[in-house]
Design a protein around this motif. Structure first.
Motif, mmCIF file in Angstrom:
data_model
loop_
_atom_site.group_PDB
_atom_site.id
_atom_site.type_symbol
_atom_site.label_atom_id
_atom_site.label_comp_id
_atom_site.label_asym_id
_atom_site.label_seq_id
_atom_site.Cartn_x
_atom_site.Cartn_y
_atom_site.Cartn_z
ATOM 1 N N ASP A 1 -3.009 -2.748 7.848
ATOM 2 C CA ASP A 1 -2.159 -2.112 6.866
ATOM 3 C C ASP A 1 -2.523 -0.819 6.249
ATOM 4 O O ASP A 1 -1.431 0.155 6.230
ATOM 5 N N LYS B 1 0.851 -1.315 0.043
ATOM 6 C CA LYS B 1 -0.126 0.014 -0.115
ATOM 7 C C LYS B 1 0.849 1.324 -0.144
ATOM 8 O O LYS B 1 0.473 2.417 -0.492
ATOM 9 N N GLY C 1 -8.191 -8.372 -2.381
ATOM 10 C CA GLY C 1 -9.225 -8.169 -1.222
ATOM 11 C C GLY C 1 -10.292 -7.350 -1.963
ATOM 12 O O GLY C 1 -11.302 -7.694 -2.201
ATOM 13 N N ASN C 2 -9.806 -5.968 -2.136
ATOM 14 C CA ASN C 2 -10.841 -4.895 -2.461
ATOM 15 C C ASN C 2 -10.603 -4.869 -4.158
ATOM 16 O O ASN C 2 -11.142 -3.792 -4.642
ATOM 17 N N THR D 1 2.861 -8.788 -1.496
ATOM 18 C CA THR D 1 2.245 -7.564 -1.243
ATOM 19 C C THR D 1 2.672 -6.984 0.214
ATOM 20 O O THR D 1 2.208 -6.072 0.561
HETATM 21 C C1 LIG Z 1 -4.505 -4.597 1.003
HETATM 22 C C2 LIG Z 1 -3.882 -5.693 0.949
HETATM 23 C C3 LIG Z 1 -3.862 -6.742 -0.280
HETATM 24 C C4 LIG Z 1 -5.165 -6.505 -1.114
HETATM 25 O O1 LIG Z 1 -5.242 -5.674 -1.878
HETATM 26 P P1 LIG Z 1 -6.497 -5.025 -2.777
HETATM 27 O O2 LIG Z 1 -5.891 -3.936 -3.600
HETATM 28 O O3 LIG Z 1 -7.314 -4.657 -1.740
HETATM 29 O O4 LIG Z 1 -7.188 -6.204 -3.773
HETATM 30 C C5 LIG Z 1 -3.407 -7.841 -0.039
HETATM 31 N N1 LIG Z 1 -2.092 -8.145 0.704
HETATM 32 C C6 LIG Z 1 -1.850 -7.183 1.542
HETATM 33 C C7 LIG Z 1 -0.645 -7.246 2.448
HETATM 34 C C8 LIG Z 1 -2.567 -5.811 1.795
HETATM 35 O O5 LIG Z 1 -2.259 -5.092 2.682
#
Ligand SMILES: *Cc1c(COP(=O)(O)O)cnc(C)c1O
Length: 466
Positions: A143, A112, A255-256, A410
């Motif tokens: 996060d 992020k 997720g989103n 991520t």
């Molecule tokens: C926010 C997040 C995701 C999901 O990302 P989206 O853009 O919401 O699909 C995956 N992994 C981590 C570690 C995150 O912080």
């Protein structure tokens, strides 16, 4: 560049207005009115460019009319100069076809940062142009809160109030928020759950008097500027693996639907993307939607991948709009139906439009653990649970073996060290740049989860509009 709402009735806006607005006034999300197009020669010309130079080329068409190239470069240098790796988002090889794209070298160790560090710069630039002030209010389960706080700490013209559920975020996550002592940062631990925190924030936004008095703004991933910043690393990685002459597939822990939608944008711009794998944990609304057309909300089940424990994916609306033929009026109707019943069917056009590029997989705890072990035993790579969901899904892809598969990593493994230790037997240490986190002073308020208490606290400290 102009932006239109997915629900068809908000006015079209330029990049600066879209960045400051977040959500469109008709409840929809902003998307560019048309996709910029890169030829094979344009993509070939990205070979060998630094991350910042790539970012300027990829984002320039989206900010046209609001920022010139030199301004954009300055903001990118400030945002990405804070990353601890010179490549910003380096690639790591796992076997003959699988790669990891490490997105966690920013200040708070999660992907992020890539988007929020730039968003912080954009906010400051646009607010000083207008001599305006912004109050960011958010609820976090981990996060997003720390990445948003880091991105705006110490900035004039912005105050940030971040609510977290007391005792329900990890110590690392809490300290990454509460040890930021800048005077414009207010952390609030509420006596309640994440859903309680989120409900309080929603109520503040719905209170139009309060919301306009303090110019409230959100930093969640519905903001177009965040998605735009994420398009860059798809180009950066694919070019290093042979694009435009060789197609590349990506697997994205989701997720989103923000991160993986950025991959869709890259493909729309001309990047040869062979496939986008939407990897979900057992909270699988997106897998059901893409596999069967069934977008219906279930109960959230807590997992080892909390950033993906989501049952409504706000950015999915952007795909439904674009893949379904860009009919805002019809989509507004479809979304009203979803908001009333918490379920909807995708139209045939939406399903076919999505199937051209996307595939999906639902990964359970065992497969996640196996992927962590596979990366550790086979390539010596310690990966976090979210990245492991992506990697497990990547390994189910059935593609031409000549297509490299890139899994988006991520989060840094040290953010989720208990789960990593259970799977691999090694406990990843916190990297040096956050190493003294446990020695730093913390500052936060503890409050009951009531609307009256929280709004009084914010009103006493935030800057009202002139
Ligand atoms: C926010 C997040 C995701 C999901 O990302 P989206 O853009 O919401 O699909 C995956 N992994 C981590 C570690 C995150 O912080």
């Amino acid at each position: 560049m102009h932006y239109v709402s997915t629900r068809g009735s908000a006015p079209a806006l330029g990049f600066e207005d879209v960045t400051l607005a977040g959500l469109a006034s008709d409840g929809g999300l902003y998307v560019p009115e048309s996709w910029p197009s890169f030829t094979a020669a344009d993509i070939r010309a990205l070979a060998g460019l630094s991350y910042v130079d790539t970012a300027v080329r990829v984002m320039a068409p989206f900010v046209a009319g609001s920022l010139d190239e030199d301004e954009l470069r300055g903001l990118c240098e400030a945002a990405y100069g804070r990353f601890s790796h010179q490549a910003v988002t380096p690639l790591v090889q796992l076997d003959h076809r699988n790669w990891l794209l490490e997105l966690f070298h920013g200040p708070t160790l999660a992907f992020k940062d890539v988007a929020l560090q730039l968003l912080g710069q954009l906010f400051e630039r646009f607010l000083s142009r207008r001599d305006d002030h912004l109050t960011i209010v958010g609820a976090t389960s981990g996060d997003t809160g720390s990445a948003a706080i880091d991105a705006v700490a110490g900035r004039a013209k912005i105050d940030i109030f971040m609510l977290h559920p007391e005792g329900r975020v990890s110590d690392v996550q809490r300290r990454q928020m509460t040890t930021v002592l800048a005077p414009n940062v207010y952390n609030i631990a509420i006596d309640g759950s994440f859903d309680d925190a989120q409900a309080l924030v929603k109520r503040m936004f719905n209170d139009t008097d309060f919301s306009s008095r303090f110019n409230l703004s959100a930093v969640n991933s519905i903001n177009w500027a965040r998605l735009m910043a994420q398009v860059v690393y798809y180009f950066y990685a694919a070019v290093r693996l042979g694009a435009p002459d060789r197609p590349v597939a990506f697997s994205v822990p989701t997720g989103n639907f923000g991160d993986v939608f950025a991959g869709y944008v890259a493909a729309k711009m001309g990047l040869p993307v062979a496939k986008l794998m939407v990897a979900t944990n057992v909270n699988d609304i997106l897998h059901r939607a893409l596999a069967d057309g069934d977008y219906s909300q279930g109960q959230v089940q807590p997992t080892a991948t909390p950033s993906m424990d989501i049952q409504v994916s706000s950015n999915f609306e952007r795909l439904l709009f674009d893949a379904g033929g860009r009919d805002g009026t019809a989509l507004a109707e479809q979304m009203r139906g979803f908001e009333a019943t918490r379920a909807m069917r995708l139209t045939n056009a939406q399903r076919e439009g999505a199937a051209a590029l996307f595939t999906s997989a639902r990964i359970d705890a065992d497969s996640m653990t196996m992927a962590m072990r596979w990366a550790y035993d086979g390539a010596g790579q310690v990966i976090d649970p979210h990245s492991a969901i992506g990697l497990a899904a990547a390994r189910t892809l059935d593609l031409d073996p000549a297509v490299p598969v890139v899994t988006l990593a991520t989060a840094h493994a040290a953010k989720f060290s208990d789960a990593v230790e259970r799977a691999t037997g090694t406990r990843p240490p916190l990297p040096a740049r956050v190493g003294d986190l446990f020695a730093r002073e913390e500052r936060y308020a503890k409050m009951p989860a009531t609307f009256e208490a929280i709004t009084a606290y914010v009103a006493e400290r935030a800057t009202p509009r002139a």
